[in-house]
Design an enzyme around this catalytic site. Sequence first.
Site, PDB file in Angstrom:
ATOM      1  N   LYS A  34       0.888  -1.169  -0.088  1.00  0.00           N
ATOM      2  CA  LYS A  34       0.144  -0.225   0.024  1.00  0.00           C
ATOM      3  C   LYS A  34       0.969   1.429   0.088  1.00  0.00           C
ATOM      4  CE  LYS A  34      -1.999   1.782   3.582  1.00  0.00           C
ATOM      5  NZ  LYS A  34      -1.833   3.424   3.706  1.00  0.00           N
ATOM      6  N   ASP A  61      -3.318   4.091  -2.181  1.00  0.00           N
ATOM      7  CA  ASP A  61      -4.695   4.665  -1.050  1.00  0.00           C
ATOM      8  C   ASP A  61      -4.488   6.041  -0.977  1.00  0.00           C
ATOM      9  OD1 ASP A  61      -6.435   4.476   0.684  1.00  0.00           O
ATOM     10  OD2 ASP A  61      -5.147   3.959   2.263  1.00  0.00           O
ATOM     11  N   LYS A  63      -7.732   8.042  -1.362  1.00  0.00           N
ATOM     12  CA  LYS A  63      -9.044   8.204  -0.634  1.00  0.00           C
ATOM     13  C   LYS A  63      -9.494   9.528  -1.382  1.00  0.00           C
ATOM     14  CE  LYS A  63      -7.878   6.646   3.811  1.00  0.00           C
ATOM     15  NZ  LYS A  63      -6.217   6.125   3.570  1.00  0.00           N
ATOM     16  N   ASP A  66     -13.781  14.697  -4.267  1.00  0.00           N
ATOM     17  CA  ASP A  66     -13.652  15.758  -4.897  1.00  0.00           C
ATOM     18  C   ASP A  66     -15.112  15.816  -5.774  1.00  0.00           C
ATOM     19  OD1 ASP A  66     -13.410  18.627  -6.092  1.00  0.00           O
ATOM     20  OD2 ASP A  66     -11.145  18.026  -5.617  1.00  0.00           O
ATOM     21  N   THR A 117     -11.046   3.344  10.467  1.00  0.00           N
ATOM     22  CA  THR A 117     -10.889   2.437  11.380  1.00  0.00           C
ATOM     23  C   THR A 117     -10.455   3.303  12.900  1.00  0.00           C
ATOM     24  OG1 THR A 117      -8.845   1.886  10.735  1.00  0.00           O
ATOM     25  CG2 THR A 117     -10.768   0.429  10.186  1.00  0.00           C
ATOM     26  N   ARG A 209       2.822  -1.293  10.846  1.00  0.00           N
ATOM     27  CA  ARG A 209       3.876  -1.019  11.661  1.00  0.00           C
ATOM     28  C   ARG A 209       4.167  -2.452  12.185  1.00  0.00           C
ATOM     29  NH1 ARG A 209       1.260   3.922  14.747  1.00  0.00           N
ATOM     30  NH2 ARG A 209      -0.672   3.038  13.464  1.00  0.00           N
TER      31      ARG A 209
END
Length: 230
Positions: A34, A61, A63, A66, A117, A209
């Site tokens: 990603k 990614d 997002k 508009d 999330t 992570r």
Amino acid sequence: MREARPIIALDFPDFEEFKAFLDLFPKEEKLYVKIGMELYYAVGPEIVRYVKDLGHSVFLDLKLHDIPNTVKSTMRVLAKMGIDMTTVQAAGGVDMLQAARDGLGQGPILIAVTQLTSTSEEQMREDQNIQTSLIDSVLHYAKKTAEANLDGVVCSAHEVKAIKEVTPEGFVCLTPGIRPTGSEIGDQKRVMTPQEAKAIGSDYIVVGRPITQAENPLEAYHAIKAEWNA
């Protein structure tokens, strides 16, 4: 059957750290990665070309949110990069979602973000003024995403079962906030382990992570991949 690959969130601030991380993996290990806003804006479109040239799959990614025409035009640009998956914000509405689909075409997977999330129900009510339950908001966005002919949504693994019940067969649920057993949850508020996400029906998982900041990222990746495929 080919093993499912967890998507690695490469949230690095610059190309040097990003490249150093990828260099930890053998060339024959084809990853699904990603690339988020931080890295994309720091390096530019060439970061996608670099990853694709290595033979990896790319979830870009960004997002997008508009007016429909702007999103459609942007998706046309992204389609030329050979990405495998990308995102828009479901809150943009059906017209914008359909414009995104038209611009991207039918090749890459196109999914919409419902509620992050990192968002709690209290935050949703207070900050977004959505005075319903969090799951009702997510299900509403998922149904509108399906209506717009997108492939699926980004959601918490806790919401997958309910989303599958109100959307067409094959509707994709991608779940971030995945943490292996015993790890810190960080800033994610709605998390699951890879095994739990698999059992509940997640189609893709995103892990950041626990892999990128592990003492041995290669070992951490293979452990999570094994749990995801168990």
